[in-house]
Structures are given as structure tokens and as C-alpha cells.
Design an enzyme around this catalytic site. Structure first.
Site, PDB file in Angstrom:
ATOM      1  N   ASP A   1       0.843  -1.208   0.000  1.00 51.21           N
ATOM      2  CA  ASP A   1       0.000   0.000   0.000  1.00 51.21           C
ATOM      3  C   ASP A   1       0.873   1.251   0.000  1.00 51.21           C
ATOM      4  O   ASP A   1       0.452   2.316  -0.447  1.00 51.21           O
ATOM      5  CB  ASP A   1      -0.917   0.013   1.232  1.00 51.21           C
ATOM      6  CG  ASP A   1      -1.828  -1.213   1.268  1.00 51.21           C
ATOM      7  OD1 ASP A   1      -1.960  -1.877   0.218  1.00 51.21           O
ATOM      8  OD2 ASP A   1      -2.387  -1.507   2.344  1.00 51.21           O
TER       9      ASP A   1
ATOM     10  N   GLY B   1      12.815   9.225 -34.011  1.00 42.12           N
ATOM     11  CA  GLY B   1      13.448   8.401 -35.045  1.00 42.12           C
ATOM     12  C   GLY B   1      14.823   7.896 -34.614  1.00 42.12           C
ATOM     13  O   GLY B   1      15.015   7.507 -33.459  1.00 42.12           O
TER      14      GLY B   1
ATOM     15  N   ARG C   1       3.555   0.587  -3.761  1.00 39.63           N
ATOM     16  CA  ARG C   1       2.991   0.676  -5.124  1.00 39.63           C
ATOM     17  C   ARG C   1       2.836   2.128  -5.582  1.00 39.63           C
ATOM     18  O   ARG C   1       3.193   2.447  -6.722  1.00 39.63           O
ATOM     19  CB  ARG C   1       1.673  -0.106  -5.211  1.00 39.63           C
ATOM     20  CG  ARG C   1       1.940  -1.592  -5.295  1.00 39.63           C
ATOM     21  CD  ARG C   1       0.720  -2.470  -5.406  1.00 39.63           C
ATOM     22  NE  ARG C   1       1.165  -3.849  -5.532  1.00 39.63           N
ATOM     23  CZ  ARG C   1       0.519  -4.903  -5.050  1.00 39.63           C
ATOM     24  NH1 ARG C   1      -0.619  -4.759  -4.419  1.00 39.63           N
ATOM     25  NH2 ARG C   1       1.006  -6.109  -5.212  1.00 39.63           N
TER      26      ARG C   1
ATOM     27  N   GLU D   1       6.607  -5.117  -7.929  1.00 43.28           N
ATOM     28  CA  GLU D   1       5.536  -4.755  -6.970  1.00 43.28           C
ATOM     29  C   GLU D   1       4.171  -5.230  -7.479  1.00 43.28           C
ATOM     30  O   GLU D   1       3.156  -4.588  -7.233  1.00 43.28           O
ATOM     31  CB  GLU D   1       5.501  -3.244  -6.709  1.00 43.28           C
ATOM     32  CG  GLU D   1       6.780  -2.668  -6.157  1.00 43.28           C
ATOM     33  CD  GLU D   1       7.084  -3.119  -4.737  1.00 43.28           C
ATOM     34  OE1 GLU D   1       8.256  -3.465  -4.476  1.00 43.28           O
ATOM     35  OE2 GLU D   1       6.171  -3.147  -3.913  1.00 43.28           O
ATOM     36  N   GLY D   2       4.161  -6.351  -8.155  1.00 40.62           N
ATOM     37  CA  GLY D   2       2.926  -6.896  -8.741  1.00 40.62           C
ATOM     38  C   GLY D   2       2.783  -6.387 -10.159  1.00 40.62           C
ATOM     39  O   GLY D   2       2.848  -5.170 -10.388  1.00 40.62           O
ATOM     40  N   THR D   3       2.621  -7.302 -11.102  1.00 41.17           N
ATOM     41  CA  THR D   3       2.524  -6.879 -12.508  1.00 41.17           C
ATOM     42  C   THR D   3       1.233  -6.093 -12.756  1.00 41.17           C
ATOM     43  O   THR D   3       0.317  -6.095 -11.919  1.00 41.17           O
ATOM     44  CB  THR D   3       2.520  -8.107 -13.446  1.00 41.17           C
ATOM     45  OG1 THR D   3       1.374  -8.902 -13.121  1.00 41.17           O
ATOM     46  CG2 THR D   3       3.779  -8.932 -13.298  1.00 41.17           C
TER      47      THR D   3
HETATM   48  C1  LIG Z   1      14.495  -6.269 -12.049  1.00 42.70           C
HETATM   49  C2  LIG Z   1      13.563  -6.877 -11.055  1.00 42.70           C
HETATM   50  C3  LIG Z   1      13.667  -6.501  -9.733  1.00 42.70           C
HETATM   51  C4  LIG Z   1      12.820  -7.066  -8.786  1.00 42.70           C
HETATM   52  N1  LIG Z   1      12.938  -6.647  -7.508  1.00 42.70           N
HETATM   53  C5  LIG Z   1      12.191  -7.237  -6.553  1.00 42.70           C
HETATM   54  C6  LIG Z   1      12.368  -6.896  -5.175  1.00 42.70           C
HETATM   55  O1  LIG Z   1      13.180  -6.027  -4.842  1.00 42.70           O
HETATM   56  N2  LIG Z   1      11.605  -7.522  -4.259  1.00 42.70           N
HETATM   57  C7  LIG Z   1      10.701  -8.474  -4.609  1.00 42.70           C
HETATM   58  O2  LIG Z   1      10.033  -9.030  -3.720  1.00 42.70           O
HETATM   59  N3  LIG Z   1      10.501  -8.811  -5.891  1.00 42.70           N
HETATM   60  C8  LIG Z   1      11.228  -8.217  -6.881  1.00 42.70           C
HETATM   61  N4  LIG Z   1      11.047  -8.577  -8.200  1.00 42.70           N
HETATM   62  C9  LIG Z   1      10.077  -9.630  -8.513  1.00 42.70           C
HETATM   63  C10 LIG Z   1       8.814  -9.066  -9.185  1.00 42.70           C
HETATM   64  O3  LIG Z   1       8.007  -8.409  -8.239  1.00 42.70           O
HETATM   65  C11 LIG Z   1       8.080 -10.222  -9.880  1.00 42.70           C
HETATM   66  O4  LIG Z   1       8.909 -10.703 -10.912  1.00 42.70           O
HETATM   67  C12 LIG Z   1       6.737  -9.772 -10.453  1.00 42.70           C
HETATM   68  O5  LIG Z   1       5.834  -9.445  -9.434  1.00 42.70           O
HETATM   69  C13 LIG Z   1       6.105 -10.861 -11.334  1.00 42.70           C
HETATM   70  O6  LIG Z   1       5.944 -12.025 -10.601  1.00 42.70           O
HETATM   71  P1  LIG Z   1       6.514 -13.392 -11.172  1.00 42.70           P
HETATM   72  O7  LIG Z   1       7.966 -13.172 -11.510  1.00 42.70           O
HETATM   73  O8  LIG Z   1       6.152 -14.445 -10.197  1.00 42.70           O
HETATM   74  O9  LIG Z   1       5.749 -13.540 -12.547  1.00 42.70           O
HETATM   75  P2  LIG Z   1       4.694 -14.608 -12.968  1.00 42.70           P
HETATM   76  O10 LIG Z   1       3.630 -14.755 -11.917  1.00 42.70           O
HETATM   77  O11 LIG Z   1       5.407 -15.830 -13.427  1.00 42.70           O
HETATM   78  O12 LIG Z   1       4.036 -13.835 -14.186  1.00 42.70           O
HETATM   79  C14 LIG Z   1       4.447 -13.943 -15.562  1.00 42.70           C
HETATM   80  C15 LIG Z   1       3.404 -13.229 -16.402  1.00 42.70           C
HETATM   81  O13 LIG Z   1       2.117 -13.854 -16.236  1.00 42.70           O
HETATM   82  C16 LIG Z   1       1.152 -12.894 -15.826  1.00 42.70           C
HETATM   83  N5  LIG Z   1       0.187 -13.486 -14.899  1.00 42.70           N
HETATM   84  C17 LIG Z   1       0.463 -14.244 -13.788  1.00 42.70           C
HETATM   85  N6  LIG Z   1      -0.682 -14.570 -13.139  1.00 42.70           N
HETATM   86  C18 LIG Z   1      -1.702 -14.014 -13.856  1.00 42.70           C
HETATM   87  C19 LIG Z   1      -3.117 -13.983 -13.702  1.00 42.70           C
HETATM   88  N7  LIG Z   1      -3.738 -14.596 -12.707  1.00 42.70           N
HETATM   89  N8  LIG Z   1      -3.834 -13.282 -14.617  1.00 42.70           N
HETATM   90  C20 LIG Z   1      -3.231 -12.642 -15.661  1.00 42.70           C
HETATM   91  N9  LIG Z   1      -1.890 -12.647 -15.852  1.00 42.70           N
HETATM   92  C21 LIG Z   1      -1.140 -13.308 -14.968  1.00 42.70           C
HETATM   93  C22 LIG Z   1       1.943 -11.803 -15.142  1.00 42.70           C
HETATM   94  O14 LIG Z   1       1.247 -10.577 -15.115  1.00 42.70           O
HETATM   95  C23 LIG Z   1       3.193 -11.760 -16.009  1.00 42.70           C
HETATM   96  O15 LIG Z   1       2.955 -10.977 -17.159  1.00 42.70           O
HETATM   97  C24 LIG Z   1      11.855  -8.022  -9.172  1.00 42.70           C
HETATM   98  C25 LIG Z   1      11.756  -8.394 -10.506  1.00 42.70           C
HETATM   99  C26 LIG Z   1      12.581  -7.823 -11.456  1.00 42.70           C
HETATM  100  C27 LIG Z   1      12.436  -8.235 -12.912  1.00 42.70           C
END
Ligand SMILES: Cc1cc2nc3c(=O)[nH]c(=O)nc-3n(C[C@H](O)[C@H](O)[C@H](O)COP(=O)(O)OP(=O)(O)OC[C@H]3O[C@@H](n4cnc5c(N)ncnc54)[C@H](O)[C@@H]3O)c2cc1C
Length: 216
Positions: free
Chosen positions: A67, A169, A70, A193-195
Site C-alpha cells: 500500500d 526516429g 505501489r 511490486e505486482g505486474t
Molecule cells: C528487475 C527486477 C527486480 C525485482 N525486484 C524485486 C524486489 O526487490 N523484491 C521483490 O520481492 N521482488 C522483486 N522482483 C520480482 C517481481 O516483483 C516479480 O517478478 C513480479 O511481481 C512478477 O511475478 P513473477 O515473476 O512471479 O511472474 P509470474 O507470476 O510468473 O508472471 C508472468 C506473467 O504472467 C502474468 N500473470 C500471472 N498470473 C496471472 C493472472 N492470474 N492473470 C493474468 N496474468 C497473470 C503476469 O502478469 C506476467 O505478465 C523483481 C523483478 C525484477 C524483474
């Protein structure tokens, strides 16, 4: 789940891999291994009464930090998007292109319409960030607003930086300007921080009144 601090140089902590990334390269992302690493009890963040808490308290605490964090990701996205737009307008002005605000849309050039659309996007993301941090400052529940600010920020910075590279360009693509760097830096705002997809789910659950198990 419990956060804790490990001082650099503590025996038993090792950086095993540094990620080679597309963007945010000024910030290291690394794999850490802790083996036989003794962490002082006082280094635990939050309540030290770990054993007496429910097993899920740490997880809930981790979720609650979103909270606050994000909106900050939304804010960094707004910062990158704003820098991009300011530089873009400066570059256009150097070419004698000024934006004629206030004209009907059909009388504007395509560049003017693009710039104004980008400014609208930026403003909307900024307003959502301001609202979500204002709510946090005033101790109001901002789960939905924090996710909205994060989603919009990630979207807007990705679109604005992409458009800026496109409009300039070859110059936009070159490393002579910061536009290509900001384009690479933008995408992470939509990932960590959550996609964007996951934060959209959170917003939808909050609006529609579904629990996590009912809408995922
Ligand atoms: C450079 C970098 C730095 C980071 N730093 C930190 C950090 O400091 N601390 C920390 O805790 N984390 C960190 N992360 C982790 C980051 O928060 C996660 O990678 C991100 O939240 C995605 O989670 P995941 O990797 O499990 O992806 P996944 O869950 O494997 O997702 C892959 C894709 O599928 C999609 N998807 C998954 N589930 C669903 C659904 N139910 N509906 C629709 N689409 C879905 C996602 O949106 C994404 O596009 C970092 C990641 C990166 C790349």
C-alpha cells in the site's frame, strides 16, 4: 515470513549472481545465499514477537507494505515519463515545433495530438499517485488506489517512452540521448511490486467485492 537486515560483510552471506538487465541498471538485482549466517535477533524488522504471532502475520505484513510501495513505483514511473516528455518537447522546440494548445483537435498536427495525449496520460497517472499517497498519509485504506496508481504509472511510462523514441526516429534510438535509456527503464514499472495484470485483478476485486479466491 519475517523481514530482517543483514549487514554487508556478515560471514555466511554471499552474492552468487548479478542479473544483467535491460533497464534500471543503476540498481543491482542479485541472488543472495545465506549459509551458516548468524543474524542478530535485533535485526528483525517489526515486532520481535515472531513465535507468538500467527503464521500468516508476516505475509500479511509484506502485503500491507505494497500500500506504501505501489504508489512509489507509480511515482517513479511518473518521474521517468515526465522527464521524457520534457526532453521531447525541448527537442521539438529546437526544431521550431511548438504545441498549439486550445485548438480543436482536427486542426492540430499529428505530433501536437500525440504530445497532448501524452500530457493527459501523465497527468492522470500523477493524480492517481497523489491520491494514493494522500490516503496513506491520512491512514485511510488505499489498497485499490495504490494498485490503480501502479497500473496507470506502468502503462503511461511505457507508452510515453515508446512514443518518444518513435517520434525522434534514429536520434531517439541512439545512445546520444537519454530517451532510449528511459524506454528501457520504463517496463520494470509494469512488472515489479505486482505486474499490471495482478494489480488490475486487485482493483477489480476491490470494486466488485470479490475475495482473492473468487477472482484470480
Ligand atoms: C528487475 C527486477 C527486480 C525485482 N525486484 C524485486 C524486489 O526487490 N523484491 C521483490 O520481492 N521482488 C522483486 N522482483 C520480482 C517481481 O516483483 C516479480 O517478478 C513480479 O511481481 C512478477 O511475478 P513473477 O515473476 O512471479 O511472474 P509470474 O507470476 O510468473 O508472471 C508472468 C506473467 O504472467 C502474468 N500473470 C500471472 N498470473 C496471472 C493472472 N492470474 N492473470 C493474468 N496474468 C497473470 C503476469 O502478469 C506476467 O505478465 C523483481 C523483478 C525484477 C524483474
Amino acid at each position: 515470513m519475517r523481514p530482517f537486515v543483514v549487514e554487508a560483510g556478515t560471514p555466511g552471506i554471499k552474492v552468487t549472481k548479478l542479473e544483467h538487465k535491460m533497464g534500471i541498471r543503476a540498481s543491482d538485482t542479485a541472488s543472495l545465499v545465506l549459509q551458516d549466517c548468524h543474524v542478530p535477533f535485533d535485526n528483525i524488522l517489526g515486532s520481535p514477537e515472531v513465535a507468538q504471532e500467527k503464521a500468516t502475520a508476516g505475509f500479511k505484513g509484506a502485503m500491507a507494505t505494497f500500500d506504501a510501495t505501489r504508489p512509489l513505483i507509480g511515482a517513479t514511473a511518473v518521474g521517468v515519463a515526465r522527464a521524457t516528455l520534457e526532453l521531447l518537447k525541448e527537442l521539438l522546440a529546437n526544431q521550431g515545433i511548438a504545441i498549439r494548445y486550445g485548438l480543436p483537435r482536427q486542426k492540430l498536427t499529428n505530433i501536437e495530438r500525440d504530445i497532448i495525449d501524452m500530457e493527459v496520460m501523465l497527468r492522470s497517472a500523477w493524480l492517481l499517485v497523489i491520491k494514493s499517497v494522500w490516503m496513506a498519509d491520512n491512514r485511510r485504506s488505499n489498497v485499490k488506489e495504490a494498485s490503480m496508481a501502479k497500473v496507470r504509472g506502468g502503462d503511461v511510462v511505457t507508452k510515453i517512452t515508446q512514443k518518444a523514441v518513435e517520434m525522434m526516429g534514429p536520434l531517439g534510438y541512439s545512445r546520444d540521448l537519454l530517451l532510449e535509456k528511459w524506454f528501457r527503464d520504463a517496463k520494470i514499472s509494469d512488472i515489479y511490486e505486482g505486474t499490471g495484470q495482478i494489480n488490475r485483478l486487485i482493483v477489480a476485486r476491490n470494486i466488485l467485492g470479490y475475495r482473492g479466491s473468487e477472482l484470480r
